[in-house]
Write a protein that holds these residues in place. Sequence first.
Motif, PDB file in Angstrom:
ATOM      1  N   ILE A  76       0.814  -1.217   0.000  1.00 21.78           N
ATOM      2  CA  ILE A  76       0.000   0.000   0.000  1.00 21.78           C
ATOM      3  C   ILE A  76       0.850   1.270   0.000  1.00 21.78           C
ATOM      4  CG2 ILE A  76      -2.020  -1.091   1.044  1.00 21.78           C
ATOM      5  CD1 ILE A  76      -1.249   0.200   3.672  1.00 21.78           C
ATOM      6  N   LYS A  77       2.145   1.125  -0.174  1.00 19.00           N
ATOM      7  CA  LYS A  77       3.030   2.306  -0.237  1.00 19.00           C
ATOM      8  C   LYS A  77       2.529   3.313  -1.267  1.00 19.00           C
ATOM      9  CE  LYS A  77       7.099   2.596   2.090  1.00 19.00           C
ATOM     10  NZ  LYS A  77       7.761   1.315   2.363  1.00 19.00           N
ATOM     11  N   GLU A  78       2.220   2.788  -2.488  1.00 16.52           N
ATOM     12  CA  GLU A  78       1.797   3.664  -3.586  1.00 16.52           C
ATOM     13  C   GLU A  78       0.528   4.416  -3.218  1.00 16.52           C
ATOM     14  OE1 GLU A  78       3.213   4.692  -6.511  1.00 16.52           O
ATOM     15  OE2 GLU A  78       4.801   3.809  -5.300  1.00 16.52           O
ATOM     16  N   LEU A  79      -0.407   3.651  -2.656  1.00 17.84           N
ATOM     17  CA  LEU A  79      -1.690   4.239  -2.256  1.00 17.84           C
ATOM     18  C   LEU A  79      -1.475   5.373  -1.266  1.00 17.84           C
ATOM     19  CD1 LEU A  79      -4.817   3.938  -2.332  1.00 17.84           C
ATOM     20  CD2 LEU A  79      -4.590   2.534  -0.306  1.00 17.84           C
ATOM     21  N   VAL A  80      -0.555   5.135  -0.311  1.00 20.02           N
ATOM     22  CA  VAL A  80      -0.325   6.136   0.734  1.00 20.02           C
ATOM     23  C   VAL A  80       0.264   7.411   0.137  1.00 20.02           C
ATOM     24  CG1 VAL A  80       0.996   6.640   2.813  1.00 20.02           C
ATOM     25  CG2 VAL A  80      -0.143   4.455   2.565  1.00 20.02           C
ATOM     26  N   LYS A  81       1.082   7.248  -0.921  1.00 21.56           N
ATOM     27  CA  LYS A  81       1.630   8.443  -1.557  1.00 21.56           C
ATOM     28  C   LYS A  81       0.508   9.307  -2.103  1.00 21.56           C
ATOM     29  CE  LYS A  81       6.298   7.302  -2.965  1.00 21.56           C
ATOM     30  NZ  LYS A  81       6.833   6.242  -3.820  1.00 21.56           N
ATOM     31  N   LYS A  82      -0.502   8.646  -2.710  1.00 19.79           N
ATOM     32  CA  LYS A  82      -1.597   9.405  -3.317  1.00 19.79           C
ATOM     33  C   LYS A  82      -2.595   9.875  -2.277  1.00 19.79           C
ATOM     34  CE  LYS A  82      -1.610   6.997  -7.750  1.00 19.79           C
ATOM     35  NZ  LYS A  82      -2.025   5.595  -7.892  1.00 19.79           N
ATOM     36  N   ASN A  83      -2.688   9.125  -1.191  1.00 15.63           N
ATOM     37  CA  ASN A  83      -3.672   9.484  -0.175  1.00 15.63           C
ATOM     38  C   ASN A  83      -3.145   9.141   1.210  1.00 15.63           C
ATOM     39  OD1 ASN A  83      -5.843   9.893   1.429  1.00 15.63           O
ATOM     40  ND2 ASN A  83      -7.045   8.197   0.651  1.00 15.63           N
ATOM     41  N   PRO A  84      -2.467  10.099   1.861  1.00 20.83           N
ATOM     42  CA  PRO A  84      -1.832   9.833   3.161  1.00 20.83           C
ATOM     43  C   PRO A  84      -2.786   9.293   4.204  1.00 20.83           C
ATOM     44  CG  PRO A  84      -1.142  11.948   2.300  1.00 20.83           C
ATOM     45  CD  PRO A  84      -2.215  11.466   1.386  1.00 20.83           C
ATOM     46  N   GLU A  85      -4.072   9.567   4.069  1.00 23.04           N
ATOM     47  CA  GLU A  85      -4.993   9.106   5.102  1.00 23.04           C
ATOM     48  C   GLU A  85      -4.964   7.585   5.194  1.00 23.04           C
ATOM     49  OE1 GLU A  85      -9.554   9.599   6.679  1.00 23.04           O
ATOM     50  OE2 GLU A  85      -9.072  10.211   4.652  1.00 23.04           O
ATOM     51  N   ALA A  86      -4.719   6.926   4.058  1.00 24.41           N
ATOM     52  CA  ALA A  86      -4.718   5.465   4.054  1.00 24.41           C
ATOM     53  C   ALA A  86      -3.604   4.918   4.934  1.00 24.41           C
ATOM     54  CB  ALA A  86      -4.559   4.953   2.626  1.00 24.41           C
ATOM     55  N   GLY A  87      -2.537   5.719   5.133  1.00 19.20           N
ATOM     56  CA  GLY A  87      -1.428   5.220   5.942  1.00 19.20           C
ATOM     57  C   GLY A  87      -1.344   5.894   7.284  1.00 19.20           C
ATOM     58  N   ALA A  88      -2.458   6.469   7.758  1.00 14.09           N
ATOM     59  CA  ALA A  88      -2.404   7.193   9.033  1.00 14.09           C
ATOM     60  C   ALA A  88      -2.708   6.246  10.188  1.00 14.09           C
ATOM     61  CB  ALA A  88      -3.415   8.329   9.014  1.00 14.09           C
ATOM     62  N   ALA A  89      -1.875   6.339  11.218  1.00 13.42           N
ATOM     63  CA  ALA A  89      -2.108   5.497  12.391  1.00 13.42           C
ATOM     64  C   ALA A  89      -3.210   6.111  13.263  1.00 13.42           C
ATOM     65  CB  ALA A  89      -0.811   5.378  13.181  1.00 13.42           C
ATOM     66  N   PHE A  90      -3.591   5.349  14.307  1.00 17.92           N
ATOM     67  CA  PHE A  90      -4.713   5.764  15.146  1.00 17.92           C
ATOM     68  C   PHE A  90      -4.532   7.176  15.710  1.00 17.92           C
ATOM     69  CE2 PHE A  90      -6.485   5.906  19.511  1.00 17.92           C
ATOM     70  CZ  PHE A  90      -7.824   5.912  19.164  1.00 17.92           C
ATOM     71  N   LEU A  91      -3.361   7.454  16.276  1.00 14.25           N
ATOM     72  CA  LEU A  91      -3.136   8.784  16.869  1.00 14.25           C
ATOM     73  C   LEU A  91      -3.256   9.870  15.816  1.00 14.25           C
ATOM     74  CD1 LEU A  91      -0.229   8.667  19.440  1.00 14.25           C
ATOM     75  CD2 LEU A  91      -2.546   9.512  19.739  1.00 14.25           C
ATOM     76  N   SER A  92      -2.688   9.588  14.655  1.00 17.80           N
ATOM     77  CA  SER A  92      -2.714  10.557  13.572  1.00 17.80           C
ATOM     78  C   SER A  92      -4.150  10.774  13.101  1.00 17.80           C
ATOM     79  CB  SER A  92      -1.844  10.038  12.436  1.00 17.80           C
ATOM     80  OG  SER A  92      -1.994  10.840  11.318  1.00 17.80           O
ATOM     81  N   ARG A  93      -4.959   9.706  13.169  1.00 22.97           N
ATOM     82  CA  ARG A  93      -6.342   9.839  12.710  1.00 22.97           C
ATOM     83  C   ARG A  93      -7.166  10.677  13.665  1.00 22.97           C
ATOM     84  NH1 ARG A  93      -6.025   4.278  11.495  1.00 22.97           N
ATOM     85  NH2 ARG A  93      -7.402   3.731  13.210  1.00 22.97           N
ATOM     86  N   ILE A  94      -6.915  10.495  14.989  1.00 25.68           N
ATOM     87  CA  ILE A  94      -7.767  11.267  15.899  1.00 25.68           C
ATOM     88  C   ILE A  94      -7.301  12.706  16.035  1.00 25.68           C
ATOM     89  CG2 ILE A  94      -8.649   9.305  17.228  1.00 25.68           C
ATOM     90  CD1 ILE A  94      -6.675  10.028  19.422  1.00 25.68           C
ATOM     91  N   THR A  95      -6.035  12.987  15.720  1.00 26.75           N
ATOM     92  CA  THR A  95      -5.599  14.385  15.803  1.00 26.75           C
ATOM     93  C   THR A  95      -5.484  15.010  14.416  1.00 26.75           C
ATOM     94  OG1 THR A  95      -3.320  13.664  15.744  1.00 26.75           O
ATOM     95  CG2 THR A  95      -4.267  14.040  17.915  1.00 26.75           C
ATOM     96  N   PHE A  96      -5.866  14.243  13.374  1.00 28.76           N
ATOM     97  CA  PHE A  96      -5.818  14.718  11.981  1.00 28.76           C
ATOM     98  C   PHE A  96      -4.410  15.170  11.593  1.00 28.76           C
ATOM     99  CE2 PHE A  96     -10.077  15.417  13.623  1.00 28.76           C
ATOM    100  CZ  PHE A  96     -10.803  14.632  12.741  1.00 28.76           C
ATOM    101  N   ASN A  97      -3.415  14.462  12.155  1.00 29.05           N
ATOM    102  CA  ASN A  97      -2.033  14.825  11.832  1.00 29.05           C
ATOM    103  C   ASN A  97      -1.678  14.530  10.393  1.00 29.05           C
ATOM    104  OD1 ASN A  97      -0.492  16.133  13.586  1.00 29.05           O
ATOM    105  ND2 ASN A  97       0.084  14.356  14.791  1.00 29.05           N
ATOM    106  N   TRP A  98      -2.425  13.594   9.791  1.00 32.57           N
ATOM    107  CA  TRP A  98      -2.023  13.157   8.449  1.00 32.57           C
ATOM    108  C   TRP A  98      -2.173  14.244   7.401  1.00 32.57           C
ATOM    109  CZ3 TRP A  98      -6.167  13.266   5.123  1.00 32.57           C
ATOM    110  CH2 TRP A  98      -7.430  13.205   5.701  1.00 32.57           C
ATOM    111  N   ILE A  99      -2.953  15.298   7.745  1.00 28.73           N
ATOM    112  CA  ILE A  99      -3.138  16.347   6.734  1.00 28.73           C
ATOM    113  C   ILE A  99      -2.048  17.417   6.854  1.00 28.73           C
ATOM    114  CG2 ILE A  99      -4.657  17.922   7.978  1.00 28.73           C
ATOM    115  CD1 ILE A  99      -6.308  18.063   5.378  1.00 28.73           C
ATOM    116  N   ASN A 100      -1.157  17.242   7.861  1.00 26.42           N
ATOM    117  CA  ASN A 100      -0.092  18.249   8.045  1.00 26.42           C
ATOM    118  C   ASN A 100       0.618  18.630   6.761  1.00 26.42           C
ATOM    119  OD1 ASN A 100      -0.602  18.404  10.669  1.00 26.42           O
ATOM    120  ND2 ASN A 100       1.249  17.375  11.398  1.00 26.42           N
TER     121      ASN A 100
END
Length: 1566
Positions: free
Chosen positions: A202-226
């Motif tokens: 899923i490396k490729e997918l994560v490049k196009k859409n970081p949310e797919a590779g966001a861990a739990f903490l990142s998901r609840i604090t929305f860090n993945w959109i940084n």
Amino acid sequence: MCAAPLDMYCGSAFWNASYLEREDPDLPVCLEQTVLVWIPLGFLWLCAPWNLMSLCKRSQVNTKRRTKLYLCKQLVVFLLFLTAIGGLIVTLVEDFGPNNSGEKNSAVFYTNPVLFAVTWILLLLCQEGVRRKEKVVDSASLFLFWLLLVLCDIFPFQTLLREALRLGEVRDVPRFSLFYISFGLEVIALILSALADISPEIKELVKKNPEAGAAFLSRITFNWINSMVVKGYKKPLVQEDMWELNEVDSTSYISQRFNHHMQLELGKARIRFQKELKDKLIKNRAKSMETPSESNGLGKGVNQDVLMMEEKGKKEDENKQKKKKKEDTNYPNSWLVTTIYKTFKWLLIESAFFKLLQDLLAFASPQLLKLMISFTQDKSSYAWEGYLYAVLLLVVALLQSLFLQQYFQRCFVLGMKVRTALMAAVYKKALVMSNDNRKESTVGETVNLMSADAQRFNDVTNFIHLLWSCPLQIIVSIVFLWLELGPSTLAGLLVMVLMVPINGFLANKARNLQIENMKFKDKRMKIMNEMLNGIKILKLFAWEPSFQTQVEDIRGDELKVMRKFAYLTSVSTFIFTCAPALVSLATFAVFVGVSSNNILTAEKAFTSISLFNILRFPLAMLPMLIASIVQTMVSKKRLEKFLGGDDLDSDIVRHDPSFNSAIRISDGSFAWEKDSEPLLKNVSLDIKPGRLVAVVGAVGSGKSSLMSALLGEMHSTKGFINIQGSLAFVPQQAWIQNATLRDNILFGSPYEEQRFEDVLEACALGPDLKLLSAGDLTEIGEKGINLSGGQKQRVSLARAAYSQADILLLDDPLSAVDSHVGKHLFDKVIGPKGILQNKTRVLVTHGISFLPYVDEVVVLINGQVSEVGSYQSLRASKGAFSEFLDIYAKEQSNQTQSKEDGYQNIADLEIIPERDDAQADSPLEDAVSITLKRENSIRRSQRGNNSSFRLRKNSILKPSEDVGETKKGQRLIEKETMETGQVKFSVYLQYLRAMGWGYTFWIFFIYFIQNVAFIGQNLWLSDWTNDATYYDNKTYPSQKRDTRVGVFGALGLAQGILVFLGTLLLANASVNASRILHSRLLNNILRVPMLFFDTTPIGRVVNRFAKDIFTVDEAIPQSFRSWILCLLGVLGTLFVICLATPFFTIIIIPLAVIYFFVQRFYVATSRQLRRLDSVSRSPIYSHFGETVSGLSVIRAYKHQERFLKHNEVTIDENLKSVYPWIVSNRWLAIRLEFLGNLVVFFAALFAVISRRNLDSGLVGLSISYALNVTQTLNWLVRMTSELETNIVAVERVSEYSELENEAPWVTQHRPSEKWPEAGRLQFVDYKVRYRPELDLVLKGISCDIGSTEKIGIVGRTGAGKSSLTNCLFRIIEAADGHILIDDVDISKIGLHDLRNRLTIIPQDPVLFSGTLRMNLDPFDKFSDEDLWRVLELSHLKDYVAGLKEGLQHEVAEGGENLSVGQRQLLCLARALLRKSQILILDEATAAVDLETDDLIQNTIRKEFSQCTVLTIAHRLHSIMDSSRVMVLDAGQIVEFDSPSNLMQKRGHFYSMAKDAGITAESLTFL
């Protein structure tokens, strides 16, 4: 109690309160060994099944590679397993080893290691299960388990340490070391579980859409959109920066699920609906059975007619009722909401769960506040209690923030999905809609369903949970208040409840004002629209001032209403501001007044104030929510009606291969609507494959309807159609998509170069491509705006030719092109030798010249086939056909028009449909509705209909050799500038200046004072609560009580009055600003040179007057006010906290810095995402409008699927910017709330630290303030970014207020009153170009035109004929040379002086909505007699006299309610009224039928015999009698002499005359 067995189990005391009653509290060891172990393990065991499920699924062969991270995790757990085993071994060795002391270990030392060992094995399995899940990067439950475990282990950690320190040695070394080893491993495991385990798959997918590779903490604090936020801060985001959508958020996924549920629900609703109809029928039957049976046999004879009367009356009633009913429901209803619910129920349930948690937590804060205050009052309590409360406040607030943001995220995504589902459904429905449905809603309305109604649903779903959450919050807070203050709560509640109807009343008033305002707005926009569409006429007649005053008057009315509205808002603001003060005043006054024992303590006061603050929100929101739900109900009805309508019957046309003909209609009758008269009656046709069949007939004989019937667009009442093979269709009005020219021709077929070239060649598109900037890759504007009518038609034909369909239906494709082009097309494409010679072709045509070459001719008369046969046989039969031939042959010889079609690659002509210039709001109508309209309208001249196009030459382009780069100037329409980056400060200043500096100062000052009063009131309250400690056992003096209540009330009232004043001032100031900005804009737009309107789509200018002025009027004052209030609120809060706990000042600086950065980052990104959203939203609607207008073409080619896909892609492009915008809001909110929570935490912390010298009142004040600050901070950023977004409107308005103007309207050099007396014209070496960077259009023209000469001006398209008139009126200014009129150089005088003294009858008759009188004489200069005189001369007197209102007759927009001929005559009347010495007649191309033409020509000859007349001719007949003819070619005069001399010369003029069928002999007739 149950503690005894636990004591046994641990071998020590389970609970002992003495542990806590000291400075350094601790927990008993037994509690640590039992409860604190069971909590995390229990959690894990509960969650395990969820993680183990993927191990049970056999189907999936596991392909995911084991990553390093995964191996580390498993290793750590394995080591932990070893520690557990170690613990067990230690116990066993102690109990059964060689040196056991005989005293056995208690049970807990056996069970715990075993428990742990089993758990670790389970955990190894869980982690493997997580790894096997598709696209999963971590597990929330496992992370929470580790977190709980570490938190619970902190207690034994410090217990063991403290004990070792106290004793100075470690008693139980093995267990001590095992515990610390396992604790270390647990911390490592916690850290590892917080990381995302991204497998290479899923490396490729994560490049196009970081949310797919966001861990739990990142998901609840929305860090993945940084990364996006940072990127947006560095440079403005563009569409390419947007990430891919998640599968579940994509349009195709959503619409698939929605459709699945919709089919089921709609099916149920249809059954219900049928049942209701049946029931009604049965009821009605029963009624009708009852009535006649009453009258006896005798009465029957007598009463027959009475009965008839009754029946009639009944029928009328029924009709009335039917109409009413029709309004109600005649479609399956109430299925949409259930569909939405079923499609998205999990999202709804999840968000509800989060909302519930958040609501309950919201009430924990006031209770903690209460504990905190009592802690500060009780000086003997231990310090650790205070720290515990401070930490708890922080934890509760953090959890509350996290839950709230998750809830919002889900709600907003839900809103987005609902909108998407509805948009996709509306689009899908539009593709299969039946014509009955199509008639009910115009294209505009359907687009509205997609934009407005879907958006409404979006807005409501965002807040739908408040329906149950508001009442819940209200009930819970009332319960808590009752516990605090007892019955006196009711007083405050009563005040709140009273506010609701008052607010409702005000809102109602405001809504009525809004409606009134919308009326004025629409009226103003209508005039603006017309002015901009007819701006050329305004300029030519110098009518701008009249229209300017009209608009200013309407604007005045609008501003009056706005001012009223603003006053109303200020009243409601006054009430809203007073509300909290009044509520607390009422409650506290009643509380202390009821009995002298009731003393207001700090706990009571501040807890209840926090509770009242919680109460304010639901009370304010509920009425708003209900109002918006009511509005959405309207949308729901409209959507249900549209989506529940009937589909097009797909089995009207059969495809039965057993027939041997290509098209077979056997005895068919076809109607446009189900129950209406058939339009085509008893049609029988049989067309063999490969034949060319022509369909002819008079206007309105049903030719186009026959085409529609073959396409299956009509209802068949009897008979059937059978078609073998695929279809291609060329409609009468070419339908062009907004795509490249190549895409328009390919239309979804694959590109084959040779075939493409052949088609282009055959359709004569070669020369045109040379003119277009990028050849066949040129982007074609909306509705084919940059192609001429003929070019569009040829592209449409090329599409059909390229499609390789078996059967081609050609609906009069040759009418819009010139005769010689038509001939070429017939020879090369349609005719017996064309590229389509082997296909079956059905050609509707008016061109008689082609009929001899077709295989068969079908003659239609009034919807019936009168004759079929070959040309020769029909000629011979002397039937309807030969009559038809005679009529047309006459007309055609009269009207051999040479309207060249840009064919001799001279100019790129832009032909724009008369009425609507490039405005997205009115999409072109499609073939069906045009036919429907034509069917009802009076018979209009057919050729007129097709070619009432306005020619507008824009720039003469040389065929460009270097197609690659577009030259400047070649781009006709410059791209609209999208503002990027920060709004300049000067724009704010500009707005403030428009408001007036005095106003600005007073507004700020008053708001500031109001804030001071607010703080004062609260300080007074905290002082009041301190009385409680002072008068602890004494009676409370009543006069002191009255003072307290009085001052408190007075300060509250003062706030309200100040806010009221401030808002009033702001209202006046903003109305002021609106007025100034609008009049500046209007004033300037009317003075801008014509060139600007040629290069700017009108929609863009209209947008400035509509959307941007609306923003300036309504949005900016609103967000400006909120912004001031928020800013002062935040400052006030910080001030109070610092006042209570001076330490707090240290914290402010770092907090402010963080805050500033977060805000700057957010605003930059959010603003750009907003812009991208609106930019990517318009293609959705324009694609939809385009689809609806080209429906018959799309259905004929069977391309519905492709268009559905395209629509999904367009919506997805929009979602790509909407989704990050939603997330960026949450990203901001969670960071700001975190800051706010820190403010609360530090306020509480410092209160604990300095509690010795603080009174409880101030502590309560500062913490209750801090609890409020989170919301205010959030609002402040929102308001700042909203203000920034809105202030852009000021920027855009001022951009158009500063465009450079044309020459002044009046100068010092004013010509004499009588000028021009003679009407002599001289051109002296006159050169002109349209724009500085383009070539000359007129290249040095010199000529002398004497007084009263009649001059004809001719030339091929693009020779510069129209440019000549433009120069006379100075629509374009000279590049060199002069024009003299009666020896006055026209460039020296003012524009209005010049334009008022010349008269023009323009090519296209532009009328404005208003009275007839205003259309003739907008300045009211002339008397009624004058007007009637000119109407008589222009043959309109009888018509106007016949109208009810006469001269006051209202003309519809664009003169719709007059025929084209009448409009042309009105323009003649305008000219006659003006009657100046020089008349320019720009001859109407083909909009006029022959009669009108003769009338106009004769009137001009008679009335203008004493004037100089210049005629720009498109038809040579009309100028054969002029004194001289000027032949222009490529901007130069090539011949200038009398017509007869020119004919003998055999030059340009002669060849043009020959083309038009005029010979030297025919001249002698004239």
